[in-house]
Design a protein around this motif. Structure first.
Motif, mmCIF file in Angstrom:
data_model
loop_
_atom_site.group_PDB
_atom_site.id
_atom_site.type_symbol
_atom_site.label_atom_id
_atom_site.label_comp_id
_atom_site.label_asym_id
_atom_site.label_seq_id
_atom_site.Cartn_x
_atom_site.Cartn_y
_atom_site.Cartn_z
ATOM 1 N N ASN A 116 0.900 -1.032 0.024
ATOM 2 C CA ASN A 116 -0.099 -0.066 0.182
ATOM 3 C C ASN A 116 0.809 1.315 0.163
ATOM 4 O OD1 ASN A 116 -2.262 -1.511 0.040
ATOM 5 N ND2 ASN A 116 -2.639 -1.506 2.280
ATOM 6 N N ARG A 135 2.115 1.849 -3.582
ATOM 7 C CA ARG A 135 1.181 2.317 -4.312
ATOM 8 C C ARG A 135 1.048 3.881 -4.075
ATOM 9 N NH1 ARG A 135 -1.035 -2.737 -3.908
ATOM 10 N NH2 ARG A 135 -2.409 -2.182 -1.983
ATOM 11 N N ASN A 136 0.911 4.108 -2.704
ATOM 12 C CA ASN A 136 0.644 5.406 -2.267
ATOM 13 C C ASN A 136 1.823 6.504 -3.098
ATOM 14 O OD1 ASN A 136 -1.855 5.072 -1.269
ATOM 15 N ND2 ASN A 136 -0.967 4.597 0.700
ATOM 16 N N ASP A 176 1.340 6.826 -6.623
ATOM 17 C CA ASP A 176 0.168 7.605 -6.938
ATOM 18 C C ASP A 176 0.671 8.951 -6.636
ATOM 19 O OD1 ASP A 176 -1.174 5.342 -7.843
ATOM 20 O OD2 ASP A 176 -2.629 5.259 -5.952
ATOM 21 N N SER A 216 -11.846 9.695 -10.888
ATOM 22 C CA SER A 216 -11.713 9.868 -9.625
ATOM 23 C C SER A 216 -10.226 9.319 -9.350
ATOM 24 C CB SER A 216 -12.573 9.214 -8.813
ATOM 25 O OG SER A 216 -12.567 7.707 -9.131
ATOM 26 N N HIS A 217 -9.485 9.661 -8.507
ATOM 27 C CA HIS A 217 -8.316 9.396 -8.011
ATOM 28 C C HIS A 217 -7.870 9.010 -6.610
ATOM 29 C CE1 HIS A 217 -6.736 10.335 -12.021
ATOM 30 N NE2 HIS A 217 -7.390 11.675 -12.153
ATOM 31 N N SER A 218 -7.058 8.398 -6.292
ATOM 32 C CA SER A 218 -6.745 8.101 -5.049
ATOM 33 C C SER A 218 -6.207 9.421 -4.010
ATOM 34 C CB SER A 218 -5.477 7.148 -4.700
ATOM 35 O OG SER A 218 -4.380 7.672 -5.096
ATOM 36 N N ASP A 219 -6.371 9.446 -2.670
ATOM 37 C CA ASP A 219 -6.173 10.443 -1.933
ATOM 38 C C ASP A 219 -4.508 10.834 -2.303
ATOM 39 O OD1 ASP A 219 -8.506 10.691 -0.849
ATOM 40 O OD2 ASP A 219 -8.017 9.561 0.963
ATOM 41 N N TYR A 223 -2.704 10.591 -5.007
ATOM 42 C CA TYR A 223 -2.801 11.250 -6.258
ATOM 43 C C TYR A 223 -3.001 12.758 -5.978
ATOM 44 C CZ TYR A 223 -3.469 12.543 -11.143
ATOM 45 O OH TYR A 223 -3.590 13.038 -12.395
ATOM 46 N N ASN A 224 -4.270 12.825 -5.625
ATOM 47 C CA ASN A 224 -4.791 14.271 -5.304
ATOM 48 C C ASN A 224 -3.672 14.995 -4.505
ATOM 49 O OD1 ASN A 224 -6.868 13.775 -6.669
ATOM 50 N ND2 ASN A 224 -8.245 12.922 -5.110
#
Length: 281
Positions: A141, A144-145, A148, A165-168, A170-171
Motif C-alpha cells: 500500500n 502504491r501511495n 500515486d 476519480s483518483h486516490s488521496d 494522487y490528489n
C-alpha cells in the motif's frame, strides 16, 4: 473457517485415528519369540518382558481385554500383550510408528498433549503468516501511495486535468504541484513587473511613476473578479483575442499611462503583464 475451528477438527481427526490404530493392533502378526507367554500368568509375562529389556508404555481395555504396549528402546521393537482373566491370551508385533505416541507419553508427553502442542504450533505458524501478510500488504500500500503521489505531482506540474476519480495520494501530489507552480508563477510575475519598470524608467524616464497602478495581486483571480478590479483601478478594455481555451485582452489606464495585457485561462487571470503603452495606442 477460523484457524481455531481448523485446529479443533485436526485434533479430533488425529485422536480418532490414534484410537483406530490402537484397536487394530490385534490384527498384527503374532510374535513367535514370545508365544511361550500365551496362557501364562500376567505377572510372569510382565517379568519375562521386562527381563528382556521391554518397558510397559501404555495399557487400555479393548474388546473386553486389557491390551498392554511394550517398548524395547535398544532393539527399537514394540509388542502388544492381550490379557484376560489373569492370563496372557496373545502377543503381537506392532510397528514403531504405532508405538511412537505411547513412547512420547512415557517420556512425559501424552499423545493428546502432543497433538495439542502440534495444534499450537500450527496456530503459531498461522499467526506469524498472517502477521507477515499484513506487513507485506502495508508495504504494498505504501509503495502504491508513493507511486500515486508521484504521478499526481507530475500531472500537476504539467497542468493535466484530473479526469475521473483518483486516490488521496494522487490528489495530494497534484495539489502540491499546483501550489508550487502558482507560487513560482507569482514570483516570476513580480520579478517581471519590477524589471519592466526599471527598464521603462531607464529609457523613457518616469514622469508618471507615482501614478502607476500595481496589478500583480490580480494573478489567479477569477476572470469576473479580476476584470471588476481592473475597472475599479481605472482601466478599461480596448482590444482582445479569444482562443480555444484562453483569451488575451489589453487594458489601459490613461491617467497612469499604463497598458496591461491579461491572459485568461480556465476562467482565471494568468500573470497580467505590463506592456509598452504604444500597444494600447
Amino acid at each position: 473457517m477460523s484457524i481455531q475451528h481448523t485446529i479443533s477438527c485436526r485434533i479430533t481427526t488425529l485422536a480418532v485415528a490414534s484410537a483406530i490404530a490402537f484397536s487394530s493392533m490385534t490384527a498384527g502378526a503374532a510374535n513367535n519369540e514370545f508365544q511361550y507367554l500365551t496362557n501364562n500368568g500376567i505377572q510372569n509375562s510382565h517379568n519375562a518382558l521386562e527381563g528382556r529389556g521391554y518397558q510397559q508404555v501404555h495399557s487400555e481395555i479393548n474388546n473386553n481385554q486389557n491390551q498392554v504396549v511394550w517398548w524395547n528402546s535398544q532393539q527399537k521393537d514394540c509388542v502388544v500383550t492381550n490379557e484376560r482373566f489373569g492370563k496372557t491370551t496373545s502377543v503381537y508385533d506392532i510397528s514403531k510408528s504405532d508405538c511412537d505416541p505411547y513412547i512420547r507419553k512415557e517420556s512425559g508427553m501424552s499423545p493428546m498433549v502432543g497433538l495439542l502442542a502440534g495444534a499450537a504450533a500450527i496456530a503459531g505458524i498461522a499467526a506469524i503468516a498472517n502477521h507477515n501478510k499484513h506487513k507485506q500488504e502495508a508495504r504494498d500500500n505504501e509503495a502504491r501511495n508513493n507511486e500515486d503521489y508521484e504521478q499526481g505531482y507530475q500531472d500537476g506540474l504539467e497542468r493535466y486535468h484530473r479526469y475521473g476519480s483518483h486516490s488521496d495520494a494522487y490528489n495530494n501530489g497534484y495539489e502540491t504541484a499546483r501550489r508550487e507552480r502558482e507560487e513560482r508563477a507569482s514570483s516570476r510575475y513580480s520579478n517581471n513587473y519590477n524589471n519592466y519598470h526599471n527598464d521603462y524608467n531607464h529609457h523613457f524616464g518616469a514622469p508618471h511613476e507615482s501614478r502607476y497602478v500595481k496589478v500583480a495581486d490580480l494573478y489567479n483571480l477569477r476572470a469576473s473578479a479580476g476584470e471588476q478590479e481592473l475597472i475599479n483601478r481605472g482601466f478599461h478594455a480596448i482590444d482582445g483575442a479569444k482562443g480555444w481555451r484562453s483569451s488575451s485582452v489589453l487594458w489601459v489606464n490613461e491617467d497612469a499611462q499604463e497598458c496591461v495585457s491579461v491572459t485568461t485561462k480556465d476562467g482565471r487571470f494568468q500573470m497580467p503583464a505590463i506592456v509598452a503603452m504604444s500597444q494600447c495606442a
